[in-house]
Scaffold this active site. Structure first.
Site, PDB file in Angstrom:
ATOM      1  N   HIS A  48      -6.457 -48.117  36.092  1.00  0.00           N
ATOM      2  CA  HIS A  48      -6.180 -49.306  35.290  1.00  0.00           C
ATOM      3  C   HIS A  48      -4.678 -49.484  35.205  1.00  0.00           C
ATOM      4  O   HIS A  48      -3.944 -48.530  35.266  1.00  0.00           O
ATOM      5  CB  HIS A  48      -6.697 -49.116  33.864  1.00  0.00           C
ATOM      6  N   SER A  49      -4.259 -50.711  35.001  1.00  0.00           N
ATOM      7  CA  SER A  49      -2.827 -50.898  34.815  1.00  0.00           C
ATOM      8  C   SER A  49      -2.480 -51.041  33.341  1.00  0.00           C
ATOM      9  O   SER A  49      -1.337 -51.243  32.992  1.00  0.00           O
ATOM     10  CB  SER A  49      -2.362 -52.117  35.593  1.00  0.00           C
TER      11      SER A  49
END
Lengths: 144, 145
Positions: A48-49
């Protein structure tokens, strides 16, 4: 202003749990503004960012720890202290920050009772407020 | 389980739950995590003095609550975000060798918000407690073919 090297002389936190990069404004014992850059090579950005919300709380608490630690050091350079993250109240997240953004971590002490310190804490990306609430730190001198 | 949290849009790479003890009628869940000295973030929190970061017990509570969300919305795509944390108290430190039991209760459900009350216990003693709200931000009702 404090660079990361100096932050490490106050906080005991190290990789992978030192979650503030630089302090840009500080008034010992009162308030502070820290920066945390989010980049794709950090351990929590595998799939995930987003910056995990629990780590945002920790980042704010660490800025609070620097504010208290700096004051304790000014008062007694040799004294040992013990700080603990004690709690969070009424903390609201507007959105998560993502990789590439720089989070501004703002804390201001609003209440102090014995060894408990309450801070108003806010996180910004640019001018946009992304989260805010109150955090509680316990901070005490350790008598040998 | 990793896939499950990914599906629910939860931005945390590590699973803070080892076992699910029980899930009852979509309202309560109990899970377990053992804390071990070789967990990698303990090396920085703190060097020579490993203490499970309090925010990691919060993470365990959120992940346990997501298991309940999954029970409620087993079909379609659901994305959750943490909206609010209140009355979070870290009461005692958690150290390697401890087994943490997370007890999560769904307290209220309105529109797209789910309110939970959570506790993390070590040997029957409360280490962390919190009230928190998860918001369902995206929901697409799908059909299983």
């Amino acid at each position: 202003m404090m660079e990361n090297r100096e932050i490490q002389t106050i906080l005991p936190h190290r990789y992978p749990f030192l979650l503030v990069d630089r302090i840009v404004e500080i008034e010992a014992g009162k308030s502070g503004v820290g920066l945390k850059n989010l980049t794709g090579s950090e351990w929590f950005s595998k799939d995930h960012s987003f910056y995990p919300p629990n780590l945002l709380l920790e980042s704010l608490a660490q800025v609070g720890g620097v504010v208290l630690g700096l004051q304790a050091r000014a008062e007694n350079p040799q004294g040992a202290v013990e700080g603990l993250f004690a709690g969070v109240s009424d903390f609201q997240f507007q959105r998560y920050a993502v990789a590439g953004e720089q989070i501004k971590l703002k804390v201001e002490m609003i209440q102090h009772l014995a060894s408990m310190y309450k801070f108003a804490a806010e996180a910004f990306v640019g001018e946009e407020k992304i989260a805010g609430g109150q955090i509680l730190l316990s901070f005490a001198r350790v008598t040998p | 389980m990793e896939e499950l949290f990914h599906r629910l849009g939860h931005p945390f790479p590590d699973i803070m739950i080892d076992r699910v003890l029980d899930v009852d009628k979509d309202k309560n869940v109990r899970t377990l995590k053992g804390v071990s000295a070789d967990e990698f973030y303990l090396s920085g929190h703190f060097p020579g003095n490993p203490i499970l970061p309090g925010v990691m017990t919060l993470e365990g509570m959120i992940q346990s609550a997501l298991l309940l969300v999954n029970e409620l919305y087993s079909r379609g795509k659901v994305t959750c975000t943490l909206e609010k944390v209140d009355r979070l108290k870290f009461r005692r430190p958690v150290v390697p060798g401890d087994r943490v039991e997370f007890q999560i209760q769904l307290k209220a459900q309105a529109d797209h918000s789910l309110k939970f009350k959570g506790k993390a216990l070590v040997a029957g003693e409360t280490a962390t407690e919190a009230d928190f709200t998860l918001k369902i931000s995206v929901r697409e009702v799908g059909f299983d073919l």
